[in-house]
Design an enzyme around this catalytic site. Structure first.
Site, short mmCIF file in Angstrom:
data_model
loop_
_atom_site.label_atom_id
_atom_site.label_comp_id
_atom_site.label_asym_id
_atom_site.label_seq_id
_atom_site.Cartn_x
_atom_site.Cartn_y
_atom_site.Cartn_z
N PHE A 33 0.88 -1.23 0.00
CA PHE A 33 0.14 0.12 0.21
C PHE A 33 0.71 1.03 -0.31
O PHE A 33 2.44 1.12 -0.02
CB PHE A 33 -0.70 -0.11 0.80
CG PHE A 33 -0.17 0.16 2.33
CD1 PHE A 33 -0.27 -0.64 3.29
CD2 PHE A 33 -1.17 1.72 3.12
CE1 PHE A 33 1.06 -0.30 4.09
CE2 PHE A 33 -0.06 1.53 4.41
CZ PHE A 33 0.94 1.06 5.52
N ILE A 150 9.83 -2.53 2.91
CA ILE A 150 8.51 -2.89 2.04
C ILE A 150 7.70 -2.33 2.15
O ILE A 150 7.09 -2.66 3.52
CB ILE A 150 8.26 -4.47 1.64
CG1 ILE A 150 9.31 -5.28 0.66
CG2 ILE A 150 7.30 -4.70 0.65
CD1 ILE A 150 9.34 -6.48 0.81
N LYS A 151 6.97 -1.25 1.72
CA LYS A 151 5.23 -1.38 2.20
C LYS A 151 4.24 -2.00 2.35
O LYS A 151 3.48 -1.62 1.64
CB LYS A 151 4.89 0.81 2.12
CG LYS A 151 3.82 1.10 2.69
CD LYS A 151 4.31 2.66 2.48
CE LYS A 151 3.17 3.49 3.44
NZ LYS A 151 3.24 3.13 4.98
N SER A 152 4.58 -3.23 3.32
CA SER A 152 3.37 -3.95 3.20
C SER A 152 2.13 -4.12 3.76
O SER A 152 2.01 -3.24 4.66
CB SER A 152 4.29 -5.33 3.31
OG SER A 152 4.10 -5.42 4.40
N TYR A 155 1.13 -4.86 8.99
CA TYR A 155 1.74 -3.89 10.01
C TYR A 155 2.33 -4.03 11.12
O TYR A 155 2.08 -3.39 12.34
CB TYR A 155 1.26 -2.56 9.59
CG TYR A 155 2.09 -0.90 8.72
CD1 TYR A 155 2.80 -2.18 7.57
CD2 TYR A 155 2.74 -0.08 9.48
CE1 TYR A 155 3.77 -0.95 6.94
CE2 TYR A 155 2.88 0.62 8.64
CZ TYR A 155 3.43 0.87 7.37
OH TYR A 155 4.58 1.58 6.59
#
Ligand code: PMP
Length: 286
Positions: A33, A150-152, A155
């Site tokens: 995201f 990595i903006k996975s 979270y």
């Protein structure tokens, strides 16, 4: 009027904007995201955010259905459909519906979602007085586990840090990496000022390379304030003259207490103030 959500090229009312319970974004946090802002109808650093989105997708072997240009168009469509000019975007790409096993090959069609909503701004007082933080006891995830770059959609590492901050009655928590060096706050990058020099953890310290962080590099260069990337420890935080954090939501936010110690003068310091003002000018210029 109901908020319109863009999902795979269609604009849907918020109530009808849903994904499958078999979506691996939900079942496994399998997806990526971005959080992006528009100021006065202009998307701030759109290309940099979408580059990071495609880098995140590439890192997890997720083939994006839409090009970054198409996503940018979708963002503008969603912004217009909701009559917004100052807005916060959440762009989400999930692995899509699969079966109950983790194998991503079973998910044939990723789902792309764009939410354009009002920006939840922080109280002005926080920018003047600064926020309080603690050191989290949770280690920031190892770059060779699932890299913080990595903006996975997973979270949890950050959320655990945030819960610790909530329990301690402070605004947020700073996280340290597996070597004990400072990495970042739970959803923002961190900077320290000492003797007029700004220092921030290097990208190899287990951080998300913030778009706001990169904007601060440019602004500091323009203002002639020296800025270095280095490895920093807890002791650097305690002796800093100023400390601040950056992020799309918080922009530039002073930190005035850390682990119940007063940092610097205990209010927003002059270098932080200068950067905050310059950042506001910068975002409005586009
Ligand atoms: N680190 C983390 C873990 C974050 O979630 C964010 C927010 N996206 C940031 C740093 C700051 O990044 P940006 O300036 O791109 O919002």
């Amino acid at each position: 009027m109901s908020l319109k959500i863009w999902i795979d090229g269609k604009l849907l009312d918020k109530e009808h904007a849903t994904v499958s319970v078999f979506d691996h974004g939900l079942l496994y946090g399998d997806g990526v995201f971005e959080g992006i802002r528009a100021y006065n109808g202009r998307i701030f650093e759109c290309k940099a955010h979408l580059r990071r989105l495609s880098d995140s997708a590439k890192s997890i072997r997720l083939d994006m259905t839409y090009s970054t240009e198409q996503i940018e168009e979708g963002m503008l469509t969603a912004m217009k459909a909701n009559n917004l000019i100052d807005c916060y975007f959440r762009v989400v790409i999930t692995r899509g519906p699969g079966d109950l096993g983790i194998d991503p090959r079973k998910s044939k069609q990723p789902v792309t979602i764009i939410i354009a909503d009002q920006v939840g701004v922080y109280p002005k007082e926080m920018y003047e007085k600064g926020i309080s933080i603690i050191s989290s006891s949770y280690v920031r995830q190892h770059p060779n586990a699932c890299s913080p770059r990595i903006k996975s959609l997973n979270y949890l590492n950050n959320i655990l840090g945030k819960i610790e901050a909530n329990d301690a009655g402070v605004h947020d928590a700073i996280m340290y990496n597996h070597e004990g060096n400072i990495s970042e706050m739970t959803a923002a990058n961190v900077f320290f000022v000492r003797d007029g020099i700004i220092a921030t953890p290097t990208t190899s310290c287990g951080i998300l390379e913030g778009v706001t962080r990169n904007a601060i590099f440019q602004i500091a260069a323009k203002l002639g304030v020296p800025l270095i990337e280095k490895r920093l420890q807890r002791a650097d935080m305690y002796i800093a003259d100023e400390m601040f954090v950056t992020g799309t939501g918080a922009e530039v936010m002073p930190v005035t207490t850390a682990d119940h110690r007063v940092i610097g003068s205990g209010t927003c310091g002059p270098v932080t103030k200068k950067l905050m003002d310059a950042f506001h000018g910068h975002v409005r210029e586009g």
